[in-house]
Design a protein around this motif. Structure first.
Motif, PDB file in Angstrom:
ATOM      1  N   SER A   1       0.800  -1.221   0.000  1.00 40.77           N
ATOM      2  CA  SER A   1       0.000   0.000   0.000  1.00 40.77           C
ATOM      3  C   SER A   1       0.838   1.278   0.000  1.00 40.77           C
TER       4      SER A   1
ATOM      5  N   ARG B   1       4.677   0.842  14.616  1.00 40.18           N
ATOM      6  CA  ARG B   1       3.236   1.052  14.817  1.00 40.18           C
ATOM      7  C   ARG B   1       2.696   2.260  14.053  1.00 40.18           C
TER       8      ARG B   1
ATOM      9  N   SER C   1       3.809   3.435  11.313  1.00 43.36           N
ATOM     10  CA  SER C   1       3.809   3.049   9.908  1.00 43.36           C
ATOM     11  C   SER C   1       2.647   2.126   9.600  1.00 43.36           C
ATOM     12  N   VAL C   2       2.356   1.193  10.491  1.00 41.98           N
ATOM     13  CA  VAL C   2       1.238   0.266  10.305  1.00 41.98           C
ATOM     14  C   VAL C   2      -0.074   1.060  10.251  1.00 41.98           C
ATOM     15  N   ARG C   3      -0.231   2.027  11.152  1.00 41.23           N
ATOM     16  CA  ARG C   3      -1.444   2.860  11.152  1.00 41.23           C
ATOM     17  C   ARG C   3      -1.528   3.707   9.893  1.00 41.23           C
ATOM     18  N   GLN C   4      -0.419   4.304   9.515  1.00 45.64           N
ATOM     19  CA  GLN C   4      -0.386   5.175   8.325  1.00 45.64           C
ATOM     20  C   GLN C   4      -0.739   4.383   7.068  1.00 45.64           C
ATOM     21  N   LEU C   5      -0.262   3.147   6.984  1.00 47.90           N
ATOM     22  CA  LEU C   5      -0.520   2.315   5.799  1.00 47.90           C
ATOM     23  C   LEU C   5      -1.832   1.553   5.894  1.00 47.90           C
ATOM     24  N   LYS C   6      -2.539   1.732   7.028  1.00 50.15           N
ATOM     25  CA  LYS C   6      -3.832   1.061   7.252  1.00 50.15           C
ATOM     26  C   LYS C   6      -3.706  -0.471   7.149  1.00 50.15           C
ATOM     27  N   LEU C   7      -2.667  -0.986   7.810  1.00 53.81           N
ATOM     28  CA  LEU C   7      -2.451  -2.448   7.864  1.00 53.81           C
ATOM     29  C   LEU C   7      -3.054  -2.990   9.144  1.00 53.81           C
ATOM     30  N   LYS C   8      -3.323  -4.284   9.169  1.00 59.90           N
ATOM     31  CA  LYS C   8      -3.866  -4.915  10.381  1.00 59.90           C
ATOM     32  C   LYS C   8      -2.735  -5.431  11.243  1.00 59.90           C
TER      33      LYS C   8
END
Length: 73
Positions: free
Chosen positions: A38, A64, A66-73
């Motif tokens: 993404s 974390r 980065s995970v939120r920014q990329l909308k990953l689970k």
């Protein structure tokens, strides 16, 4: 310091027209980054020496978000 030489047309890369130089001391930059399908995540510049403590801090501060920014689970 610039150096100029004169040469005939289309002979610039002949050995006799090349002045060898040695470049050194340019420095280096160490970075940590992540990416997913993404898109790219955060990028962190590391100052000094990398060790396990520095690496854990980079992970704690960047994974974390980065995970939120990329909308990953």
């Amino acid at each position: 310091m610039s150096r100029y030489i004169w040469h005939k047309r289309n002979t610039a890369f002949q050995k006799k027209n090349i002045i060898p130089i040695v470049k050194y001391g340019a420095g280096s930059v160490m970075v940590w980054g992540c990416f997913a399908a993404s898109g790219p995540g955060r990028l962190a510049v590391i100052d000094g020496t990398m060790n396990s403590t520095v690496y854990q801090k980079i992970l704690k501060e960047n994974v974390r978000p980065s995970v939120r920014q990329l909308k990953l689970k």
